[in-house]
Design a protein around this motif. Structure first.
Motif, short mmCIF file in Angstrom:
data_model
loop_
_atom_site.label_atom_id
_atom_site.label_comp_id
_atom_site.label_asym_id
_atom_site.label_seq_id
_atom_site.Cartn_x
_atom_site.Cartn_y
_atom_site.Cartn_z
N SER A 70 0.84 -1.21 0.00
CA SER A 70 0.00 0.00 0.00
C SER A 70 0.87 1.25 0.00
O SER A 70 0.51 2.27 -0.59
CB SER A 70 -0.96 0.01 1.19
OG SER A 70 -0.25 -0.03 2.41
N SER A 71 2.04 1.18 0.62
CA SER A 71 2.98 2.30 0.58
C SER A 71 3.48 2.53 -0.85
O SER A 71 3.62 3.66 -1.30
CB SER A 71 4.15 2.05 1.54
OG SER A 71 5.06 3.12 1.50
N SER A 72 3.74 1.44 -1.56
CA SER A 72 4.16 1.53 -2.97
C SER A 72 3.06 2.16 -3.80
O SER A 72 3.32 3.01 -4.66
CB SER A 72 4.50 0.15 -3.52
OG SER A 72 5.55 -0.45 -2.81
N LEU A 94 6.00 2.21 -11.74
CA LEU A 94 5.67 1.15 -10.80
C LEU A 94 6.91 0.57 -10.14
O LEU A 94 6.91 0.30 -8.93
CB LEU A 94 4.85 0.06 -11.50
CG LEU A 94 3.47 0.50 -11.98
CD1 LEU A 94 2.81 -0.61 -12.78
CD2 LEU A 94 2.60 0.94 -10.82
N ILE A 95 7.98 0.38 -10.90
CA ILE A 95 9.23 -0.13 -10.33
C ILE A 95 9.79 0.87 -9.33
O ILE A 95 10.20 0.50 -8.22
CB ILE A 95 10.24 -0.47 -11.44
CG1 ILE A 95 9.72 -1.65 -12.28
CG2 ILE A 95 11.63 -0.75 -10.87
CD1 ILE A 95 10.49 -1.90 -13.56
N PHE A 96 9.81 2.15 -9.70
CA PHE A 96 10.29 3.20 -8.78
C PHE A 96 9.44 3.23 -7.51
O PHE A 96 9.97 3.27 -6.39
CB PHE A 96 10.25 4.57 -9.48
CG PHE A 96 10.56 5.71 -8.57
CD1 PHE A 96 11.87 6.03 -8.26
CD2 PHE A 96 9.55 6.45 -7.99
CE1 PHE A 96 12.16 7.08 -7.40
CE2 PHE A 96 9.83 7.50 -7.14
CZ PHE A 96 11.14 7.82 -6.83
N SER A 97 8.13 3.20 -7.67
CA SER A 97 7.22 3.26 -6.52
C SER A 97 7.39 2.05 -5.62
O SER A 97 7.32 2.16 -4.39
CB SER A 97 5.77 3.36 -6.99
OG SER A 97 5.58 4.55 -7.72
N ASN A 98 7.63 0.90 -6.22
CA ASN A 98 7.88 -0.32 -5.44
C ASN A 98 9.13 -0.16 -4.58
O ASN A 98 9.14 -0.51 -3.40
CB ASN A 98 8.04 -1.51 -6.38
CG ASN A 98 7.48 -2.81 -5.85
OD1 ASN A 98 7.12 -3.67 -6.64
ND2 ASN A 98 7.40 -2.99 -4.55
N CYS A 103 11.28 1.07 0.77
CA CYS A 103 12.49 1.75 1.29
C CYS A 103 13.75 1.00 0.87
O CYS A 103 14.67 0.77 1.65
CB CYS A 103 12.43 1.88 2.81
SG CYS A 103 11.05 2.86 3.38
N THR A 104 13.78 0.59 -0.39
CA THR A 104 14.88 -0.19 -0.95
C THR A 104 15.51 0.58 -2.10
O THR A 104 14.80 1.17 -2.91
CB THR A 104 14.34 -1.55 -1.46
OG1 THR A 104 13.67 -2.20 -0.39
CG2 THR A 104 15.45 -2.43 -1.97
#
Length: 125
Positions: A70-72, A94-98, A103-104
């Motif tokens: 949900s944070s992503s 989506l990759i960036f948001s993930n 926090c990776t």
């Protein structure tokens, strides 16, 4: 295993096709827990010819899959509203948001494609 990192699709392709060159460009990867998003997984499986899908799946199964939280989703909503101007940017978003939601750190060679996303900051509530 060291700190986990999320690999962008271009890094995973580099590891598949030219591992030595990819590790030369990113020597710290050997010390990291290399992870991928479901979006990278699907993007690569979808682009793979049917006759090579089993081999590709076996390769991708060697990476830890980071769930889209949900944070992503919150990051994706924020970034899409401010910066996504074409459907071609969707997977990168989506990759960036993930990576932000988890926090990776994100490892990519597509600096140009991700640089504008980095300027987005969540406002404190």
């Amino acid at each position: 295993m060291g700190k986990k990192v999320i690999l962008d699709t271009n890094i995973v392709i580099g590891l598949w096709t030219n591992q030595i060159e990819t590790f030369k460009k990113h020597p710290d990867l050997l010390k990291k827990e290399m992870c991928i998003t479901i979006f990278t997984y699907v993007e690569l499986i979808a682009a793979t010819p049917e006759r090579h899908k089993d081999k590709t799946k076996k390769f991708l199964d060697g990476f830890k899959l980071i769930p889209f939280s949900s944070s992503s989703a919150s990051w994706a909503k924020l970034v899409s509203y401010k910066l996504v101007t074409s459907p071609a940017q969707f997977i990168d978003l989506l990759i960036f948001s993930n990576s932000k939601g988890d926090c990776t750190d994100l490892i990519t060679d597509n600096i140009k494609d991700f640089e504008k996303f980095k300027q987005v900051r969540k406002e404190k509530k």
